[in-house]
Design an enzyme around this catalytic site. Structure first.
Site: not given
Ligand code: NAP
Length: 284
Positions: A52, A96, A119
């Site tokens: 990322k 994460q 997300d």
């Protein structure tokens, strides 16, 4: 024989579009920033976080990494999320997953400001996706939609089968196919006649987490087969949920693993972060 859907090529295209738009924003004095938070030392999570950060560099975003020790408390993580929520340099916040067991993942997801939730896991964004009025799309299902679009196959009126009903992949995947007017069936571990249901799918999306789960008897001749799975086979090699070699001749289009859905997830994260910056600056 199937045509291979090249996720690396499609993701490169998406990232290039994002890079160009980010450049235009920078010329107007707008910098884009993504905060990536990792707790503990899960090696798979470390790889995802590094990828990322690399993607941020490629598209010209600033990335801010917060690597916290395994013993970080829920309160400490919430405090960091609050800080990032009010940090003007941060357009997107990504925590994460999975988090260590002593931290309630839902509490963390719910604490992220919905307009920085790149997300798209926050219940407010999940609701928007359900209604079909959304700013952010969940990255993996959105990436799958790009791959399907790449085939030129129109989802409208097609039989679409999604195997898996997780909040991250299966459920939003089904919603996005439904928004495109597909006739959608969701299968899961209690589904009866799963092979038969799958064998009628014009578009089959496997998000199970089991290597070699989809076999040729489950694939309709000429179907679009999208493999979301990321598993390790007995030799430790990365593989999907679809028995790729065995299904190759029957499918019309198929995604490989690696090089299919995986790269798309990160590209869509970059797109969501760009969208967050545009929303903040009243550009959408
Ligand atoms: P998950 O939360 O474990 O969900 C798996 C789903 O598969 C569940 O709904 C489960 O049904 C269903 N399932 C399990 N065994 C089954 C069976 N025998 N028959 C039918 N359905 C069955 O996993 P996930 O987070 O959705 O991820 C799925 C896979 O995608 C994993 O391999 C993951 O690593 C991968 N993934 C890849 C990306 C990417 O970027 N490529 C992103 C996210 C996830 P129940 O609900 O009934 O238990």
């Amino acid at each position: 024989m199937a045509k291979i859907i090249d996720g690396k090529a499609v993701s490169a295209k998406v990232k290039e579009q994002v890079r160009k738009e980010a450049e235009t924003l920078r010329e107007k004095g707008i910098e884009i920033g993504l905060a990536v938070v990792i707790v503990g030392d899960n090696p798979a999570s470390r790889v995802y976080v590094n990828n990322k950060k690399k993607a941020c560099a490629e598209v010209g975003f600033n990335s801010y990494e917060y690597a916290l020790p395994e013993e970080t408390t829920e309160a400490e993580l919430l405090e960091l999320v609050e800080k990032l929520n009010s940090d003007g340099k941060v357009n997107g916040i990504l925590v994460q997953l999975p988090l260590p067991k002593h931290i309630n993942e839902n509490a963390i997801i719910n604490a992220i400001r919905p307009d920085k939730d790149v997300d798209a896991f926050h219940p407010e964004n999940v609701g928007h996706i359900m209604i079909g009025d959304f700013s952010f799309l969940p990255c993996t299902p959105a990436g799958v939609m790009e791959l399907i679009a790449e085939t030129g196959v129109d989802v409208c009126s097609k039989n679409c089968v999604v195997i898996g009903r997780s909040n991250i992949v299966g459920k939003p995947m089904a919603m996005l196919l439904l928004h495109k007017n597909g006739t959608v069936t969701i299968c899961h571990s209690r589904t009866k006649n799963l092979a038969e249901i799958c064998s009628n799918a014009d578009i089959l999306v496997a998000a199970v987490g089991k290597a070699g789960f989809v076999t040729p008897d489950m694939v309709k001749e000429g179907a679009v087969v999208i493999d979301v799975g990321m598993n390790r086979n007995t030799e430790g090699k990365l593989c999907g949920d679809v028995d790729y070699a065995a299904c190759f001749d029957k499918a019309g289009y198929i995604t490989p693993v690696p090089g299919g859905v995986g790269p798309m997830t990160i590209a869509m994260l970059m797109r969501n972060t760009l969208t967050a910056a545009k929303i903040k600056n009243n550009m959408v």
